[in-house]
Enzyme design. Structure first.
Site, mmCIF file in Angstrom:
data_model
loop_
_atom_site.group_PDB
_atom_site.id
_atom_site.type_symbol
_atom_site.label_atom_id
_atom_site.label_comp_id
_atom_site.label_asym_id
_atom_site.label_seq_id
_atom_site.Cartn_x
_atom_site.Cartn_y
_atom_site.Cartn_z
ATOM 1 N N HIS A 199 0.812 -1.220 0.000
ATOM 2 C CA HIS A 199 0.000 0.000 0.000
ATOM 3 C C HIS A 199 0.847 1.273 0.000
ATOM 4 O O HIS A 199 1.215 1.786 1.057
ATOM 5 C CB HIS A 199 -0.892 -0.031 1.255
ATOM 6 C CG HIS A 199 -2.045 0.908 1.189
ATOM 7 N ND1 HIS A 199 -3.294 0.578 1.637
ATOM 8 C CD2 HIS A 199 -2.147 2.171 0.729
ATOM 9 C CE1 HIS A 199 -4.119 1.595 1.458
ATOM 10 N NE2 HIS A 199 -3.436 2.576 0.916
ATOM 11 N N HIS B 73 1.429 5.235 -2.204
ATOM 12 C CA HIS B 73 0.967 6.210 -3.203
ATOM 13 C C HIS B 73 2.195 6.906 -3.763
ATOM 14 O O HIS B 73 2.864 7.642 -3.047
ATOM 15 C CB HIS B 73 0.027 7.236 -2.562
ATOM 16 C CG HIS B 73 -1.215 6.622 -1.996
ATOM 17 N ND1 HIS B 73 -2.348 6.416 -2.760
ATOM 18 C CD2 HIS B 73 -1.514 6.149 -0.761
ATOM 19 C CE1 HIS B 73 -3.292 5.851 -1.996
ATOM 20 N NE2 HIS B 73 -2.801 5.673 -0.785
ATOM 21 N N ARG C 184 1.992 8.783 -6.609
ATOM 22 C CA ARG C 184 1.481 10.043 -7.213
ATOM 23 C C ARG C 184 1.859 10.240 -8.673
ATOM 24 O O ARG C 184 1.750 11.344 -9.200
ATOM 25 C CB ARG C 184 1.992 11.256 -6.424
ATOM 26 C CG ARG C 184 1.835 11.176 -4.902
ATOM 27 C CD ARG C 184 0.410 11.055 -4.476
ATOM 28 N NE ARG C 184 0.250 11.289 -3.030
ATOM 29 C CZ ARG C 184 -0.845 10.943 -2.370
ATOM 30 N NH1 ARG C 184 -1.844 10.328 -2.987
ATOM 31 N NH2 ARG C 184 -0.958 11.185 -1.083
ATOM 32 N N ASN D 271 -4.941 5.936 -7.480
ATOM 33 C CA ASN D 271 -5.568 7.273 -7.466
ATOM 34 C C ASN D 271 -4.611 8.372 -7.923
ATOM 35 O O ASN D 271 -4.308 9.313 -7.201
ATOM 36 C CB ASN D 271 -6.159 7.593 -6.084
ATOM 37 C CG ASN D 271 -5.126 7.525 -4.969
ATOM 38 O OD1 ASN D 271 -4.062 6.935 -5.123
ATOM 39 N ND2 ASN D 271 -5.429 8.137 -3.843
ATOM 40 N N ASP E 13 -8.715 2.418 -3.613
ATOM 41 C CA ASP E 13 -8.164 3.081 -2.420
ATOM 42 C C ASP E 13 -8.291 4.598 -2.444
ATOM 43 O O ASP E 13 -8.081 5.253 -3.455
ATOM 44 C CB ASP E 13 -6.693 2.731 -2.190
ATOM 45 C CG ASP E 13 -6.236 3.257 -0.836
ATOM 46 O OD1 ASP E 13 -6.872 2.911 0.158
ATOM 47 O OD2 ASP E 13 -5.282 4.053 -0.792
ATOM 48 N N HIS F 110 -10.297 -0.383 0.749
ATOM 49 C CA HIS F 110 -10.297 0.781 1.642
ATOM 50 C C HIS F 110 -11.741 0.912 2.120
ATOM 51 O O HIS F 110 -12.636 1.162 1.320
ATOM 52 C CB HIS F 110 -9.849 2.012 0.838
ATOM 53 C CG HIS F 110 -10.093 3.327 1.506
ATOM 54 N ND1 HIS F 110 -9.069 4.180 1.866
ATOM 55 C CD2 HIS F 110 -11.238 3.965 1.863
ATOM 56 C CE1 HIS F 110 -9.572 5.274 2.415
ATOM 57 N NE2 HIS F 110 -10.890 5.171 2.422
ATOM 58 N N HIS G 223 -5.354 -0.904 5.742
ATOM 59 C CA HIS G 223 -5.248 -0.044 6.934
ATOM 60 C C HIS G 223 -6.379 -0.176 7.955
ATOM 61 O O HIS G 223 -7.092 0.792 8.221
ATOM 62 C CB HIS G 223 -5.062 1.415 6.531
ATOM 63 C CG HIS G 223 -5.935 1.911 5.397
ATOM 64 N ND1 HIS G 223 -7.290 1.778 5.381
ATOM 65 C CD2 HIS G 223 -5.606 2.557 4.254
ATOM 66 C CE1 HIS G 223 -7.765 2.320 4.278
ATOM 67 N NE2 HIS G 223 -6.767 2.787 3.574
ATOM 68 N N ASP H 63 0.789 2.680 3.774
ATOM 69 C CA ASP H 63 -0.112 3.715 3.238
ATOM 70 C C ASP H 63 0.677 5.012 3.032
ATOM 71 O O ASP H 63 0.191 6.112 3.335
ATOM 72 C CB ASP H 63 -1.319 3.937 4.160
ATOM 73 C CG ASP H 63 -2.425 4.753 3.477
ATOM 74 O OD1 ASP H 63 -2.290 5.069 2.276
ATOM 75 O OD2 ASP H 63 -3.415 5.074 4.153
ATOM 76 N N HIS I 2 2.503 14.382 0.590
ATOM 77 C CA HIS I 2 1.884 15.644 0.167
ATOM 78 C C HIS I 2 2.927 16.736 0.316
ATOM 79 O O HIS I 2 3.907 16.582 1.053
ATOM 80 C CB HIS I 2 0.672 15.970 1.047
ATOM 81 C CG HIS I 2 -0.463 15.018 0.898
ATOM 82 N ND1 HIS I 2 -1.225 14.946 -0.256
ATOM 83 C CD2 HIS I 2 -0.973 14.087 1.747
ATOM 84 C CE1 HIS I 2 -2.156 14.005 -0.094
ATOM 85 N NE2 HIS I 2 -2.025 13.462 1.106
HETATM 86 ZN ZN LIG Z 1 -6.868 4.028 1.884
#
Ligand SMILES: [Zn+2]
Length: 429
Positions: free
Chosen positions: A64, A66, A68, A98, A156, A183, A236, A309, A313
């Site tokens: 899991h 991200h 980006r 995502n 997710d 999720h 999660h 996870d 950012h």
């Molecule tokens: Zn999630």
């Protein structure tokens, strides 16, 4: 190409090894693993790593993250994310869909695969979306992406709220023998919440997210998995009742597994010092009672996976109030040390138990042939120094994201080297 790792303490639960071993790697494959009584004789070795006093384990697998990329590359890229992963001891990661565009079609899957080929020195597996654009209305090109090697689908960041559409996706996933990463969040019940509902949220004057937001969808997803027979992996988990439901589902023979993130077993909402967006993630930091249940779930093997996870950012995005900041914290470069400090040092898990949760089990759930250093396996390896105590310093992260509540925290256990396919991809300076 031959690499010899000498004198390290090998922990490989899958091969039932826990002791000093030498490991010879030939062309990226584990060739010989030799205990004390055996000696590896070779005259063609290209490099020797002396791992005396260090622990050698199968490289970590994160189900899991991200990254980006494509589209939100000011937060992270496949390149920076892979560097962060390698520095955290991760040799394989699964990145959530995502992005911009969402990974929901053959075209977008191929786009990401090409970025990975160019920019990553670890194994990065794209997870495809469940619905087009993650809009919840129309199924993504699940079958075609599965045919291209996709191991899992996930929406997710949210849940597919329409159960009929989700069930159709599960049926396809079952047919293609891929896993659904779930999720669990009833979006209608969030009502603007930004942290765990309870006393601390009241004190801070911030809107709360109740446990039912997660638990309702956890229950639904388990029931749909029971009906479809799909392999369901719950992302999660943060609540007491999610642990309870996973236990019950397993006992009933449902093919369900569950993960927990280091922040959810390390901190509770009581640890949130103020309206600081570095403590904002989804699901939120829960109550002490929930944390205890998660620790218990790990201890009893109900929760079998630790995932990060990892959600980078920009500093600007995370600078304001929790009310406006995006959800998520970075995790790849703090995960092992937090897990070792909180779980192994405190007796929740044994060291082999931790390796199971961070490598062996996630590899099995995703269906990749990693997570063991037995002879004949791919040489994805992490070498750690368990005696090293240090303070987490976000300014040293390889990730573009610095958004963590753990800056300045003292932890134990440092990743020293990471090896992928027999090649060193990270070495501590
Ligand atoms: Zn999630």
């Amino acid at each position: 190409m031959e690499l010899l790792i000498k004198n390290g303490h090998l922990i490989d639960p899958e091969a039932n090894r826990d002791g000093i071993h030498d490991i010879l790697i030939k062309d990226g494959i584990i060739d010989i693993v030799a205990g004390k009584s055996k000696n590896i004789v070779t005259d063609s070795v290209d490099k020797v790593i002396d791992a005396k006093g260090l622990y050698v384990m199968p490289g970590f697998v994160d189900l899991h993250v991200h990254f980006r990329d494509p589209g939100l590359t000011y937060k992270e890229t496949v390149k920076s994310g892979s560097h962060a992963a390698a520095a955290g001891g991760y040799t394989s990661v699964f990145c959530m869909p995502n992005t911009k565009p969402v990974i929901d079609s053959v075209e977008n899957y191929e786009l990401l695969t090409n970025i990975i080929k160019c920019d990553s020195h670890i194994n990065v597996y794209p997870v495809g979306a469940v619905t087009k654009g993650q809009q919840g209305n129309e199924l993504a090109e699940i079958e075609d992406m599965a045919d291209m090697g996709m191991k899992a689908i996930s929406e997710d960041g949210k849940s597919v709220m329409n159960s009929a559409i989700y069930r159709r996706a599960m049926n396809i996933a079952k047919e293609k023998n891929i896993t659904v990463f779930a999720h669990c969040e009833d979006i209608n019940l969030v009502e603007g919440g930004v942290m765990n509902a309870g006393k601390r949220a009241d004190e801070l004057g911030l809107p709360g997210i109740s446990n039912a937001v997660e638990d309702i969808i956890t229950a639904r997803d388990i029931l749909l998995a029971k009906e479809t027979g799909v392999k369901l992996h719950l992302c999660h988990c943060s609540t007491k009742d999610s642990v309870f439901m996973v236990k019950a589902a397993k006992e009933a023979g449902v093919a369900v597994t569950a993960e927990v993130c280091p922040h959810h077993f390390t901190l509770s909402d009581e640890d949130i010092p103020g309206d600081d967006a570095n403590y904002k993630m989804n699901p939120p930091l829960r109550s002490r009672e929930d944390v205890e249940a998660l620790l218990n779930g790990l201890n009893e093997g109900i929760i079998e996976v630790i995932s990060t996870d990892h959600a980078p950012h920009s500093a600007e995005e995370k600078s304001g109030s929790m009310k406006n900041a995006p959800f998520g914290i970075v995790g790849l470069e703090t995960s092992f040390a937090l897990s070792y400090s909180e779980l192994v040092c405190k007796g929740v898990l044994s060291l082999p138990g931790l390796v199971r949760c961070m490598s062996t089990n996630p590899a099995k759930i995703a269906g990749i042939d990693r997570g063991s250093l037995a002879e004949g396996k791919i040489a994805d390896i992490v070498i750690v120094d368990l005696d090293r105590e240090y303070k987490i310093d976000p300014s040293s992260f390889r990730s573009k994201g610095r958004n963590t509540p753990f800056g300045g925290r003292t932890v134990r256990g440092k990743v020293v080297k990471t090896i992928v396919n027999g090649y060193e991809v990270y070495s501590e300076e």
